[in-house]
Scaffold this motif. Structure first.
Motif, PDB file in Angstrom:
ATOM      1  N   GLU A   6       0.841  -1.193   0.000  1.00 20.02           N
ATOM      2  CA  GLU A   6       0.000   0.000   0.000  1.00 20.02           C
ATOM      3  C   GLU A   6       0.876   1.243   0.000  1.00 20.02           C
ATOM      4  O   GLU A   6       1.958   1.253   0.602  1.00 20.02           O
ATOM      5  N   ALA A   7       0.398   2.285  -0.663  1.00 20.94           N
ATOM      6  CA  ALA A   7       1.119   3.556  -0.667  1.00 20.94           C
ATOM      7  C   ALA A   7       0.147   4.654  -1.085  1.00 20.94           C
ATOM      8  O   ALA A   7      -0.836   4.412  -1.801  1.00 20.94           O
ATOM      9  N   LYS A   8       0.424   5.860  -0.631  1.00 18.09           N
ATOM     10  CA  LYS A   8      -0.352   7.035  -1.027  1.00 18.09           C
ATOM     11  C   LYS A   8       0.589   8.022  -1.702  1.00 18.09           C
ATOM     12  O   LYS A   8       1.650   8.330  -1.170  1.00 18.09           O
ATOM     13  N   ILE A   9       0.182   8.502  -2.879  1.00 11.53           N
ATOM     14  CA  ILE A   9       1.016   9.433  -3.628  1.00 11.53           C
ATOM     15  C   ILE A   9       0.163  10.593  -4.138  1.00 11.53           C
ATOM     16  O   ILE A   9      -1.066  10.516  -4.154  1.00 11.53           O
ATOM     17  N   GLU A  10       0.847  11.649  -4.540  1.00 12.29           N
ATOM     18  CA  GLU A  10       0.189  12.789  -5.182  1.00 12.29           C
ATOM     19  C   GLU A  10       0.852  13.007  -6.537  1.00 12.29           C
ATOM     20  O   GLU A  10       2.084  13.065  -6.629  1.00 12.29           O
ATOM     21  N   VAL A  11       0.040  13.084  -7.573  1.00  6.52           N
ATOM     22  CA  VAL A  11       0.560  13.305  -8.923  1.00  6.52           C
ATOM     23  C   VAL A  11       0.092  14.678  -9.396  1.00  6.52           C
ATOM     24  O   VAL A  11      -1.080  15.016  -9.284  1.00  6.52           O
ATOM     25  N   ILE A  12       1.036  15.458  -9.914  1.00 10.08           N
ATOM     26  CA  ILE A  12       0.737  16.819 -10.360  1.00 10.08           C
ATOM     27  C   ILE A  12       1.243  16.958 -11.788  1.00 10.08           C
ATOM     28  O   ILE A  12       2.454  16.951 -12.033  1.00 10.08           O
ATOM     29  N   ALA A  13       0.318  17.067 -12.725  1.00  7.75           N
ATOM     30  CA  ALA A  13       0.704  17.245 -14.121  1.00  7.75           C
ATOM     31  C   ALA A  13       1.153  18.688 -14.351  1.00  7.75           C
ATOM     32  O   ALA A  13       0.796  19.604 -13.611  1.00  7.75           O
TER      33      ALA A  13
END
Length: 369
Positions: A6-13
């Motif tokens: 499990e992991a939580k990430i933030e993606v910003i284009a």
């Protein structure tokens, strides 16, 4: 390496570059007209399934992934450069879920599968696009659009054909060691297995299947007790479950009671997981006296109320293990054939529907004598 599922990430284009309002001013062309270029496209972020990666450990320590912005446009019809896309390699079997609304963004089930996670912003228009017969010196331009921004939760469900199910110390780790290339930790105390183990079982040189061992379950696991509840999701993709039961527990606990507790937790956690094909494997028969073995097996099956396949093995001495893996392989081969026939039937049905939808009066399909 510690198994991370499990992991939580933030993606910003990236944002798109701005368009520019510019006019040509050259010698002998004092009124050359508009020549403002467009802004470049912002970088997008993609997820790519990679079978060479086994865990999500990289995303535990690298949580923010941001693509570059597109360049602004310039004069002399110069367009801004678009930013490069970012490709995040993830294990096959990863679920990508939107953290805010719970929407399933991607289910990476095949090697090389590519899914867009965050769309880069489009570049703005320069004033060259606004030129017309009535507006010969336009000063309009547009700003680049913002890139998409998302908070995502990654969950890994291992892809295995067979899943092992059972109480702690039922002998699951010993069994997977006996029949596959996996080498999990084995000890004489509960909860030796702390993370899922995958092993490849070879029936012959060209025949094999994948088996998964998860930490043992205890009563209340579906509500968070013990360790197994964290990994029950890994059994959801399997075709077959092996319910391994210790027929000679060292603490004299009733094995029927423990087996029923496991079934109860399965049903409570997920009905579809409970409905999966399940075989009963009675383990540690090498500890049971030979004259009591048949009687104890018969008594267990009767009190458990089991009507499915039953296999008697000793994972330690490997008695009965070879016969079991051959039966498993034959079953999996039959299931693959059924799935293949189902896909072929579905494809034929779609082709028939396409033919039925053809308009007989359409001149493109007119029969020529």
């Amino acid at each position: 390496m510690k198994f991370i599922d499990e992991a939580k990430i933030e993606v910003i284009a990236g944002d798109g570059g701005n368009g520019v309002a510019s006019f040509c001013r050259e010698k002998f062309r004092p009124f050359g007209g508009p020549d403002g270029g467009d802004g470049g496209k912002g970088g997008s972020i993609w997820a790519v399934a990679d079978r060479n990666i086994n865990t999500l450990v990289d995303f535990r320590y690298s949580k923010i992934h941001k693509a570059k912005n597109g360049e602004n446009g310039r004069g002399s019809d110069c367009y801004g450069k678009g930013a490069d896309d970012i490709f995040l390699r993830m294990p096959v079997g990863t679920l990508v879920i939107d953290q805010n609304d719970g929407e399933l963004v991607a289910d990476l089930t095949e090697h090389g599968q590519k899914v867009l996670l965050a769309q880069g912003g489009e570049g703005g228009w320069g004033n060259i696009h606004f030129k017309s017969s009535t507006n010969r010196a336009p000063r309009q331009k547009t700003e680049g659009k913002e890139g998409q921004r998302r908070e995502l939760r990654l969950e890994l469900k291992v892809l295995a054909d067979v899943g092992l199910l059972g109480m702690p110390n039922a002998g699951k780790s010993t069994f997977i060691t006996a029949v596959s290339n996996a080498r999990p930790k084995i000890a004489d105390y509960p909860f030796t297995t702390l993370h899922p183990n995958l092993g490849v079982v070879r029936v012959s040189h060209e025949q094999s299947f994948v088996i998964a061992d998860i930490p043992g379950l205890i009563e209340g696991a579906s509500d968070g007790a013990g360790l197994g509840h964290q990994f029950l999701r890994h059994l959801q993709r399997t075709r077959l479950l092996l319910h391994i039961v210790d027929l000679a527990p060292f603490d004299n606990v009733d094995p029927v009671k423990e087996a029923k507790a496991i079934v109860k937790e399965l049903k409570k956690y997920d009905e579809s997981l409970f409905d999966k094909p399940r075989w009963l494997v009675l383990n540690k028969l090498d500890v049971v006296p030979e004259d009591e073995c048949a009687k104890r097996v018969k008594d267990f099956v009767k009190r458990f109320g089991w009507k499915g396949p039953v296999f008697e093995i000793s994972a330690l001495t490997r008695d009965g293990c070879n016969d079991l893996i051959v039966e498993i392989y034959d079953y999996l081969a039959q299931q693959r054939q059924i799935e293949q026939r189902s896909e072929e039937t579905q494809q034929i049905a779609e082709e028939v529907r396409a033919i039925d939808s053809i308009d007989a009066d359409d001149p493109r399909f007119k029969v020529i004598d």
